[in-house]
Design an enzyme around this catalytic site. Structure first.
Site, PDB file in Angstrom:
ATOM      1  N   TYR A 153      -9.150  14.441  -7.465  1.00 41.13           N
ATOM      2  CA  TYR A 153      -8.283  13.822  -8.470  1.00 41.13           C
ATOM      3  C   TYR A 153      -7.428  14.874  -9.184  1.00 41.13           C
ATOM      4  O   TYR A 153      -6.218  14.698  -9.359  1.00 41.13           O
ATOM      5  CB  TYR A 153      -9.150  13.058  -9.474  1.00 41.13           C
ATOM      6  CG  TYR A 153      -8.385  12.171 -10.423  1.00 41.13           C
ATOM      7  CD1 TYR A 153      -7.857  10.957  -9.986  1.00 41.13           C
ATOM      8  CD2 TYR A 153      -8.204  12.524 -11.752  1.00 41.13           C
ATOM      9  CE1 TYR A 153      -7.166  10.125 -10.855  1.00 41.13           C
ATOM     10  CE2 TYR A 153      -7.514  11.704 -12.629  1.00 41.13           C
ATOM     11  CZ  TYR A 153      -6.990  10.506 -12.179  1.00 41.13           C
ATOM     12  OH  TYR A 153      -6.299   9.682 -13.043  1.00 41.13           O
ATOM     13  N   ALA A 154      -8.048  15.983  -9.570  1.00 40.82           N
ATOM     14  CA  ALA A 154      -7.311  17.050 -10.259  1.00 40.82           C
ATOM     15  C   ALA A 154      -6.221  17.619  -9.357  1.00 40.82           C
ATOM     16  O   ALA A 154      -5.090  17.861  -9.804  1.00 40.82           O
ATOM     17  CB  ALA A 154      -8.275  18.156 -10.695  1.00 40.82           C
ATOM     18  N   ALA A 155      -6.548  17.818  -8.082  1.00 39.08           N
ATOM     19  CA  ALA A 155      -5.556  18.345  -7.147  1.00 39.08           C
ATOM     20  C   ALA A 155      -4.390  17.381  -6.985  1.00 39.08           C
ATOM     21  O   ALA A 155      -3.220  17.787  -6.969  1.00 39.08           O
ATOM     22  CB  ALA A 155      -6.217  18.616  -5.790  1.00 39.08           C
ATOM     23  N   SER A 156      -4.704  16.093  -6.880  1.00 42.11           N
ATOM     24  CA  SER A 156      -3.639  15.102  -6.701  1.00 42.11           C
ATOM     25  C   SER A 156      -2.742  15.024  -7.928  1.00 42.11           C
ATOM     26  O   SER A 156      -1.512  14.977  -7.810  1.00 42.11           O
ATOM     27  CB  SER A 156      -4.235  13.728  -6.387  1.00 42.11           C
ATOM     28  OG  SER A 156      -4.902  13.160  -7.501  1.00 42.11           O
ATOM     29  N   LYS A 157      -3.341  15.037  -9.100  1.00 42.41           N
ATOM     30  CA  LYS A 157      -2.546  14.890 -10.321  1.00 42.41           C
ATOM     31  C   LYS A 157      -1.800  16.180 -10.686  1.00 42.41           C
ATOM     32  O   LYS A 157      -0.721  16.135 -11.279  1.00 42.41           O
ATOM     33  CB  LYS A 157      -3.453  14.442 -11.465  1.00 42.41           C
ATOM     34  CG  LYS A 157      -4.050  13.041 -11.269  1.00 42.41           C
ATOM     35  CD  LYS A 157      -2.970  11.989 -11.081  1.00 42.41           C
ATOM     36  CE  LYS A 157      -3.531  10.574 -11.050  1.00 42.41           C
ATOM     37  NZ  LYS A 157      -2.474   9.558 -10.900  1.00 42.41           N
TER      38      LYS A 157
ATOM     39  N   SER B  87      -2.213  13.174 -15.151  1.00 40.44           N
ATOM     40  CA  SER B  87      -3.418  13.040 -15.977  1.00 40.44           C
ATOM     41  C   SER B  87      -3.666  14.375 -16.661  1.00 40.44           C
ATOM     42  O   SER B  87      -3.263  15.426 -16.156  1.00 40.44           O
ATOM     43  CB  SER B  87      -4.621  12.674 -15.097  1.00 40.44           C
ATOM     44  OG  SER B  87      -5.837  12.828 -15.802  1.00 40.44           O
TER      45      SER B  87
ATOM     46  N   ASN C 183       0.868  -1.177   0.000  1.00 38.34           N
ATOM     47  CA  ASN C 183       0.000   0.000   0.000  1.00 38.34           C
ATOM     48  C   ASN C 183       0.902   1.222   0.000  1.00 38.34           C
ATOM     49  O   ASN C 183       1.735   1.389   0.906  1.00 38.34           O
ATOM     50  CB  ASN C 183      -0.891  -0.021   1.248  1.00 38.34           C
ATOM     51  CG  ASN C 183      -1.951   1.067   1.228  1.00 38.34           C
ATOM     52  OD1 ASN C 183      -1.732   2.165   0.729  1.00 38.34           O
ATOM     53  ND2 ASN C 183      -3.115   0.766   1.774  1.00 38.34           N
ATOM     54  N   VAL C 184       0.759   2.097  -0.987  1.00 40.25           N
ATOM     55  CA  VAL C 184       1.670   3.234  -1.117  1.00 40.25           C
ATOM     56  C   VAL C 184       1.463   4.286  -0.038  1.00 40.25           C
ATOM     57  O   VAL C 184       2.228   5.257   0.035  1.00 40.25           O
ATOM     58  CB  VAL C 184       1.554   3.891  -2.516  1.00 40.25           C
ATOM     59  CG1 VAL C 184       2.005   2.928  -3.605  1.00 40.25           C
ATOM     60  CG2 VAL C 184       0.152   4.413  -2.769  1.00 40.25           C
TER      61      VAL C 184
ATOM     62  N   ASN D 137       2.602   4.584 -10.460  1.00 37.67           N
ATOM     63  CA  ASN D 137       1.386   4.446 -11.262  1.00 37.67           C
ATOM     64  C   ASN D 137       0.116   4.256 -10.430  1.00 37.67           C
ATOM     65  O   ASN D 137      -0.993   4.443 -10.933  1.00 37.67           O
ATOM     66  CB  ASN D 137       1.572   3.259 -12.216  1.00 37.67           C
ATOM     67  CG  ASN D 137       0.315   2.913 -12.972  1.00 37.67           C
ATOM     68  OD1 ASN D 137      -0.094   3.616 -13.886  1.00 37.67           O
ATOM     69  ND2 ASN D 137      -0.333   1.819 -12.584  1.00 37.67           N
TER      70      ASN D 137
ATOM     71  N   ILE E 158      -7.999   6.389 -21.331  1.00 37.50           N
ATOM     72  CA  ILE E 158      -7.364   5.112 -21.642  1.00 37.50           C
ATOM     73  C   ILE E 158      -8.310   3.986 -21.234  1.00 37.50           C
ATOM     74  O   ILE E 158      -8.940   4.047 -20.179  1.00 37.50           O
ATOM     75  CB  ILE E 158      -6.028   4.955 -20.879  1.00 37.50           C
ATOM     76  CG1 ILE E 158      -5.139   6.204 -21.060  1.00 37.50           C
ATOM     77  CG2 ILE E 158      -5.311   3.693 -21.341  1.00 37.50           C
ATOM     78  CD1 ILE E 158      -4.714   6.485 -22.485  1.00 37.50           C
TER      79      ILE E 158
END
Length: 248
Positions: free
Chosen positions: A154-158, A141, A62-63, A89, A189
């Site tokens: 998600y946008a903040a993390s990427k 992303s 677990n990262v 990834n 994808i």
């Protein structure tokens, strides 16, 4: 084989982009450390790729678990003496509009997608600094560049992954080490994650893509491989889109 004897860690390895990447690196002779929380998926991976030239080494990880990460990196250093590449990834989504997003969903996505990349890189970087070389690929992303409705977390993390990649590309070469750090920004994808999207929405999205189709995991894996390999030794600090032209 272009990566015979090289040791490469890939997180989020049990499916999607990660699984395609494990296959790509193992085909090219790498000792591929396949990390994921999905232990059953990792075992299938080992069986499926057993005949490939490279060695696939499944590791349940677990990262967000810094202690387990440090133990893994120490064991790899003790066994192989070097770590040549890291592909960060692993990622999750928990989508919701701003007003409806829970704190738990915000924290989960940030912890896995952003802090997980930090955790892995902070553990691996000292090995690469000591050996004087290495290549790190971080999965961002197009959402991290352009945003997307319902994906604040998600946008903040990427977006954070991109900022860290550029920072590390500068930091890790200060004392002369040849360590490259790049970010990859996939578009739409075809993965188990997108398999849940309604077909009508998929068709609508494909119409907006100049190449008129979703990307394949193997196409992203090819880019990961290029950036980890010695074929890209003068590329660092970059954000490379792979989106069929969606954001031209």
């Amino acid at each position: 084989m272009r990566m015979e004897g090289k040791v490469v860690i890939i997180t989020g390895a049990a499916s999607g982009l990660g699984k395609a990447s494990v296959e790509k690196f193992a085909r090219e002779g790498a000792i591929t450390i396949a990390c994921d929380v999905d232990e059953a998926g990792l075992e299938k991976l080992r069986e499926e790729f057993a005949s490939l030239p490279g060695k696939v080494v499944p590791k349940k990880l677990n990262v967000t678990d810094r202690s387990a990460i440090n133990e893994l990196v120490k064991s790899l250093r003790d066994e192989y003496g070097h770590i040549d590449g890291l592909v960060n990834n692993a990622g999750v989504t928990r989508d919701a509009l701003l007003q409806r997003m829970t704190e738990e969903d915000w924290d989960l996505v940030i912890n896995v997608n952003l802090k997980g990349v930090f955790n892995m890189t902070q553990a691996v970087a000292p090995v690469m600094l000591d050996q004087g070389y290495g290549s790190i690929v971080n999965t961002s992303s197009i959402v991290g560049v352009y945003g997307n409705i319902g994906q604040s977390n998600y946008a903040a993390s990427k977006g954070g992954v991109i900022a860290m990649s550029k920072t590390w590309a500068k930091e890790l070469t200060r004392k002369g080490a040849k360590i490259r750090v790049n970010a990859v920004a996939p578009g739409f994808i075809k993965t188990p994650m997108t398999d849940k999207v309604p077909e009508k929405l998929i068709q609508s999205l494909e119409e907006k893509i100049p190449l008129k189709r979703m990307g394949l995991p193997e196409e992203v894996a090819n880019l990961y491989f290029f950036l980890i390999s010695d074929e890209s030794t003068y590329i660092t600090g970059q954000v490379i889109g792979i989106d069929g032209g969606l954001v031209i």
